[in-house]
Write a protein that holds these residues in place. Structure first.
Motif, PDB file in Angstrom:
ATOM      1  N   PRO A 210       0.839  -1.194   0.000  1.00 43.90           N
ATOM      2  CA  PRO A 210       0.000   0.000   0.000  1.00 43.90           C
ATOM      3  C   PRO A 210       0.885   1.260   0.000  1.00 43.90           C
ATOM      4  O   PRO A 210       2.035   1.208   0.445  1.00 43.90           O
ATOM      5  N   LEU A 211       0.323   2.381  -0.478  1.00 42.07           N
ATOM      6  CA  LEU A 211       1.110   3.615  -0.644  1.00 42.07           C
ATOM      7  C   LEU A 211       1.767   4.074   0.660  1.00 42.07           C
ATOM      8  O   LEU A 211       2.943   4.452   0.683  1.00 42.07           O
ATOM      9  N   THR A 212       0.999   4.036   1.762  1.00 42.65           N
ATOM     10  CA  THR A 212       1.551   4.514   3.040  1.00 42.65           C
ATOM     11  C   THR A 212       2.742   3.651   3.466  1.00 42.65           C
ATOM     12  O   THR A 212       3.743   4.169   3.975  1.00 42.65           O
ATOM     13  N   ALA A 213       2.629   2.322   3.256  1.00 39.20           N
ATOM     14  CA  ALA A 213       3.736   1.427   3.609  1.00 39.20           C
ATOM     15  C   ALA A 213       4.923   1.658   2.680  1.00 39.20           C
ATOM     16  O   ALA A 213       6.083   1.569   3.107  1.00 39.20           O
ATOM     17  N   ALA A 214       4.642   1.992   1.395  1.00 35.36           N
ATOM     18  CA  ALA A 214       5.735   2.247   0.436  1.00 35.36           C
ATOM     19  C   ALA A 214       6.539   3.469   0.862  1.00 35.36           C
ATOM     20  O   ALA A 214       7.771   3.458   0.815  1.00 35.36           O
ATOM     21  N   VAL A 215       5.833   4.519   1.320  1.00 27.52           N
ATOM     22  CA  VAL A 215       6.519   5.750   1.741  1.00 27.52           C
ATOM     23  C   VAL A 215       7.391   5.463   2.965  1.00 27.52           C
ATOM     24  O   VAL A 215       8.586   5.803   3.002  1.00 27.52           O
ATOM     25  N   GLY A 216       6.811   4.817   3.978  1.00 29.60           N
ATOM     26  CA  GLY A 216       7.542   4.531   5.218  1.00 29.60           C
ATOM     27  C   GLY A 216       8.720   3.597   4.986  1.00 29.60           C
ATOM     28  O   GLY A 216       9.824   3.836   5.477  1.00 29.60           O
ATOM     29  N   THR A 217       8.487   2.525   4.189  1.00 27.94           N
ATOM     30  CA  THR A 217       9.551   1.542   3.939  1.00 27.94           C
ATOM     31  C   THR A 217      10.666   2.163   3.099  1.00 27.94           C
ATOM     32  O   THR A 217      11.853   1.895   3.332  1.00 27.94           O
ATOM     33  N   SER A 218      10.301   3.031   2.147  1.00 28.93           N
ATOM     34  CA  SER A 218      11.298   3.703   1.313  1.00 28.93           C
ATOM     35  C   SER A 218      12.190   4.598   2.176  1.00 28.93           C
ATOM     36  O   SER A 218      13.415   4.622   2.021  1.00 28.93           O
ATOM     37  N   LEU A 219      11.561   5.313   3.100  1.00 32.04           N
ATOM     38  CA  LEU A 219      12.304   6.212   4.003  1.00 32.04           C
ATOM     39  C   LEU A 219      13.252   5.407   4.894  1.00 32.04           C
ATOM     40  O   LEU A 219      14.427   5.764   5.074  1.00 32.04           O
ATOM     41  N   PHE A 220      12.744   4.289   5.416  1.00 31.32           N
ATOM     42  CA  PHE A 220      13.522   3.414   6.306  1.00 31.32           C
ATOM     43  C   PHE A 220      14.742   2.838   5.573  1.00 31.32           C
ATOM     44  O   PHE A 220      15.881   2.930   6.045  1.00 31.32           O
ATOM     45  N   ALA A 221      14.488   2.267   4.367  1.00 30.31           N
ATOM     46  CA  ALA A 221      15.593   1.657   3.609  1.00 30.31           C
ATOM     47  C   ALA A 221      16.557   2.739   3.110  1.00 30.31           C
ATOM     48  O   ALA A 221      17.771   2.527   3.072  1.00 30.31           O
ATOM     49  N   GLY A 222      15.999   3.917   2.750  1.00 30.96           N
ATOM     50  CA  GLY A 222      16.826   5.008   2.217  1.00 30.96           C
ATOM     51  C   GLY A 222      17.807   5.561   3.224  1.00 30.96           C
ATOM     52  O   GLY A 222      18.941   5.897   2.885  1.00 30.96           O
ATOM     53  N   LEU A 223      17.385   5.627   4.479  1.00 31.64           N
ATOM     54  CA  LEU A 223      18.273   6.155   5.533  1.00 31.64           C
ATOM     55  C   LEU A 223      19.528   5.295   5.636  1.00 31.64           C
ATOM     56  O   LEU A 223      20.654   5.788   5.633  1.00 31.64           O
ATOM     57  N   PHE A 224      19.321   3.968   5.679  1.00 31.18           N
ATOM     58  CA  PHE A 224      20.466   3.066   5.844  1.00 31.18           C
ATOM     59  C   PHE A 224      21.301   2.974   4.569  1.00 31.18           C
ATOM     60  O   PHE A 224      22.528   2.900   4.632  1.00 31.18           O
ATOM     61  N   SER A 225      20.620   2.993   3.411  1.00 28.60           N
ATOM     62  CA  SER A 225      21.419   2.911   2.182  1.00 28.60           C
ATOM     63  C   SER A 225      22.182   4.219   1.960  1.00 28.60           C
ATOM     64  O   SER A 225      23.283   4.204   1.402  1.00 28.60           O
ATOM     65  N   GLY A 226      21.616   5.348   2.422  1.00 24.53           N
ATOM     66  CA  GLY A 226      22.334   6.634   2.354  1.00 24.53           C
ATOM     67  C   GLY A 226      23.596   6.581   3.199  1.00 24.53           C
ATOM     68  O   GLY A 226      24.666   7.034   2.781  1.00 24.53           O
ATOM     69  N   ALA A 227      23.471   5.999   4.391  1.00 24.96           N
ATOM     70  CA  ALA A 227      24.633   5.864   5.286  1.00 24.96           C
ATOM     71  C   ALA A 227      25.673   4.949   4.637  1.00 24.96           C
ATOM     72  O   ALA A 227      26.878   5.235   4.675  1.00 24.96           O
ATOM     73  N   PHE A 228      25.181   3.868   3.994  1.00 22.85           N
ATOM     74  CA  PHE A 228      26.115   2.933   3.362  1.00 22.85           C
ATOM     75  C   PHE A 228      26.828   3.592   2.176  1.00 22.85           C
ATOM     76  O   PHE A 228      28.037   3.419   1.988  1.00 22.85           O
ATOM     77  N   GLY A 229      26.071   4.363   1.382  1.00 27.15           N
ATOM     78  CA  GLY A 229      26.661   5.073   0.233  1.00 27.15           C
ATOM     79  C   GLY A 229      27.732   6.051   0.699  1.00 27.15           C
ATOM     80  O   GLY A 229      28.811   6.159   0.096  1.00 27.15           O
ATOM     81  N   THR A 230      27.445   6.763   1.795  1.00 21.02           N
ATOM     82  CA  THR A 230      28.413   7.717   2.350  1.00 21.02           C
ATOM     83  C   THR A 230      29.668   6.967   2.793  1.00 21.02           C
ATOM     84  O   THR A 230      30.796   7.406   2.535  1.00 21.02           O
ATOM     85  N   PHE A 231      29.463   5.828   3.444  1.00 16.74           N
ATOM     86  CA  PHE A 231      30.594   5.017   3.920  1.00 16.74           C
ATOM     87  C   PHE A 231      31.428   4.517   2.731  1.00 16.74           C
ATOM     88  O   PHE A 231      32.657   4.598   2.748  1.00 16.74           O
ATOM     89  N   THR A 232      30.727   4.029   1.684  1.00 13.97           N
ATOM     90  CA  THR A 232      31.422   3.480   0.504  1.00 13.97           C
ATOM     91  C   THR A 232      32.349   4.526  -0.124  1.00 13.97           C
ATOM     92  O   THR A 232      33.512   4.253  -0.402  1.00 13.97           O
TER      93      THR A 232
END
Lengths: 341, 48
Positions: A210-232
């Motif tokens: 559902p759209l609300t879950a897509a927004v929340g899950t995208s934000l959740f995964a994006g935070l960690f992948s952003g940190a990983f990208g910065t680390f890389t």
């Protein structure tokens, strides 16, 4: 005079550009790192530093976004965790590709061309939406936040094991999640965008939440992948911490104002400007590539003006409409002194 | 003093992530405080 190795003019440019990007990010929910990386490229930063700093800036804005929405609505944590892993693998592969292209001396050209296509495409989509808003008579069919799009339901019907249960009740193949997340991660790592504008629609339309879950899950995964990208990129010293910090100082303030502006200004009123900004930014990067090829400085200056100037213009339009809305409210309040506060 | 502009390697990268994380938290909290403190001050200043 130089502070932290930057001239005062550049210092002011980064803070004010960060502010304008923040206003756009707060208002439209997108427009963060995919404006920062090309600007750094045009200003002469190497591709790896422009991309690494763009991802680091995205990570900083994600932290602020998560703080602002600390109850990120519905988050599918299991899906978020799988996505984080495949996004990270994609980012790692994308960054390796950048360093390989840099060794061949074509990284700036490839990222430049990718940005021309990406920003031009997004700009065209927004202009089409603005055109449809003009021509339609407002009888849009209502789509519930809990609905799963038909295309996602069809993809979910192909049960290729292993499958995982989604918190919304459906099931998705790990291969679908891997392909979607890996692809988005690869693009993020290759051109230095956070990828929220691709990740959220991908979760909604391809994985099927559902759209609300897509927004929340995208934000959740994006935070960690952003940190990983910065680390890389940080491992090779490709994150300019001074530039990222200056951009964040401006954008944290701008995002607050942009997000407050959504309650005063209709998105439909300014969406056409956002589309035009993307198209101008795309033309700006194309001109910059042409300037590199021809070896002329004049085209380079024009490309900075187009890229930075167009985002300043759209952010200023939003701020102008906020001031207009506030002053209208003020005069209305004065005209009706009996109104309740 | 650590030169944060030239950090690299896994330790440097972890530090960069940490610095950006702390900076983002500080900026969020700082601007939130300003948002609460400034409007009453401006209101007081304009009403006097």
């Amino acid at each position: 005079m130089e502070i932290l190795g930057l001239s005062l003019a550049l210092l002011a440019l980064f803070v004010s550009f960060g502010f304008m990007v923040g206003v756009l990010f707060g208002f439209f929910g997108m427009g963060g790192s995919f404006l920062v990386t090309p600007t750094l490229l045009i200003l002469g930063y190497p591709a790896s530093v422009a991309i690494g700093s763009g991802l680091a800036f995205y990570f900083g804005t994600s932290v602020i976004a998560v703080m602002k929405h600390y109850d990120v609505g519905q988050v599918d944590y299991r899906l978020g965790a799988v996505l984080f892993v495949v996004l990270s693998i994609g980012i790692e592969l994308g960054s390796r590709l950048v360093f390989a292209l840099e060794a061949l001396g074509i990284a700036n050209l490839i990222t430049g061309v990718a940005y021309v296509l990406l920003l031009g495409g997004i700009g065209a989509l927004f202009l089409r939406r603005a055109y449809n808003l003009e021509t339609e008579d407002g009888d849009d069919e209502d789509i519930s936040d809990e609905d799963i799009p038909a295309v996602a339901q069809r993809i979910q019907s192909y049960t290729v094991p292993p499958m995982i249960d989604l918190s919304s009740g459906g099931r998705a193949s790990v291969w679908t999640i891997t392909g979607t997340g890996g692809g988005v991660g690869l693009v993020s790592g290759l051109i230095g965008v956070g990828g929220g504008f691709m990740r959220m629609p991908a979760i909604y339309y391809v994985i099927g939440t559902p759209l609300t879950a897509a927004v929340g899950t995208s934000l959740f995964a994006g935070l960690f992948s952003g940190a990983f990208g910065t680390f890389t990129y940080g491992r090779t010293g490709s994150v300019d911490l001074v530039v990222v910090s200056l951009l964040l100082v401006g954008s944290a303030l701008g995002a607050r104002i942009g997000s407050a502006a959504t309650t005063m200004v209709e998105e439909d009123d300014v969406i056409v400007y956002f589309g035009l900004m993307m198209v101008f930014a795309s033309v700006g990067i194309a001109l910059s590539e042409l300037a590199n090829w021809l070896g002329t400085d004049a085209l380079d200056t024009l490309s900075v003006l187009l890229l930075v100037g167009s985002s300043f213009f759209v952010a200023s339009m939003i701020l102008y409409k906020v001031v207009q809305a506030v002053s209208t409210d003020g005069s209305t309040a004065r005209a009706t002194p009996d109104g309740d506060d | 003093m650590i030169d944060l502009t030239t950090l690299s390697g896994p330790t440097g990268a972890t530090l960069v992530v940490g610095v950006i994380f702390v900076q983002a938290l500080a900026l969020y909290a700082g601007y939130a405080v300003l948002e609460r403190v400034l409007p009453p001050l401006v209101e007081t200043a304009t009403s006097t």
